[in-house]
Design a protein around this motif. Sequence first.
Motif, PDB file in Angstrom:
ATOM      1  N   TYR A  56       0.854  -1.186   0.000  1.00 38.42           N
ATOM      2  CA  TYR A  56       0.000   0.000   0.000  1.00 38.42           C
ATOM      3  C   TYR A  56       0.888   1.233   0.000  1.00 38.42           C
ATOM      4  N   THR A  57       0.312   2.333  -0.449  1.00 41.17           N
ATOM      5  CA  THR A  57       0.966   3.636  -0.334  1.00 41.17           C
ATOM      6  C   THR A  57      -0.046   4.591   0.275  1.00 41.17           C
ATOM      7  N   LEU A  58       0.467   5.533   1.049  1.00 43.80           N
ATOM      8  CA  LEU A  58      -0.378   6.539   1.676  1.00 43.80           C
ATOM      9  C   LEU A  58       0.383   7.852   1.689  1.00 43.80           C
ATOM     10  N   ASN A  59      -0.197   8.876   1.117  1.00 44.29           N
ATOM     11  CA  ASN A  59       0.358  10.215   1.172  1.00 44.29           C
ATOM     12  C   ASN A  59      -0.245  10.875   2.409  1.00 44.29           C
ATOM     13  N   HIS A  60       0.556  11.059   3.446  1.00 44.86           N
ATOM     14  CA  HIS A  60       0.039  11.591   4.711  1.00 44.86           C
ATOM     15  C   HIS A  60      -0.399  13.046   4.589  1.00 44.86           C
ATOM     16  N   THR A  61       0.065  13.749   3.574  1.00 48.32           N
ATOM     17  CA  THR A  61      -0.330  15.145   3.381  1.00 48.32           C
ATOM     18  C   THR A  61      -1.724  15.241   2.762  1.00 48.32           C
ATOM     19  N   LYS A  93      -9.223   8.467  -0.564  1.00 55.65           N
ATOM     20  CA  LYS A  93      -8.600   9.481   0.282  1.00 55.65           C
ATOM     21  C   LYS A  93      -9.123   9.303   1.699  1.00 55.65           C
ATOM     22  N   ILE A  94      -8.193   9.266   2.644  1.00 60.94           N
ATOM     23  CA  ILE A  94      -8.570   9.112   4.045  1.00 60.94           C
ATOM     24  C   ILE A  94      -8.209  10.394   4.785  1.00 60.94           C
TER      25      ILE A  94
END
Length: 156
Positions: A56-61, A93-94
């Motif tokens: 998985y990938t997650l862009n924290h911004t 988007k979370i």
Amino acid sequence: MSTPRPPLMATSPILLIFCLSLLAAASTTSKAISAHDELINYGFPVGLLPADIDSYTLNHTSGAFTVLLGDKCRVTLPPDNYLASYSKRITGKIDGNRIAELDGISVRAFFKWWGITGIRSSGQDLVFEVGMVTAKYPSKNFDVSPPCEGLRSSSS
């Protein structure tokens, strides 16, 4: 006159043991965060995703994420035993207590496959969005990540 130094061989084993213990401690404390852990960090139960995730990938911004499964899979969702289908690639988007722009998860209800477009969490309950229609279920129904029942799918 110089002070005699201990032979290098006498200090090497101690230094080697110290370095190995540091490496062992580092490997246990720097464990990678899983997609399921990220769900928990955002206030969602792990059971929203199947047990087996490749990456998985997650862009924290921005909150944009991609979850990759090895293949498409189906699971039975509690409590009403709805059949859910997961694509190989799930995106969305979370942000805080909401997952928006969700793509890659469908549920079968009323003899038709419906794409889940969003999920909101109030702590005790989850609200699933299918377009303009919503359905609310207790969060505790999703405390366990379900295993894929098979690699067959008809929705994605």
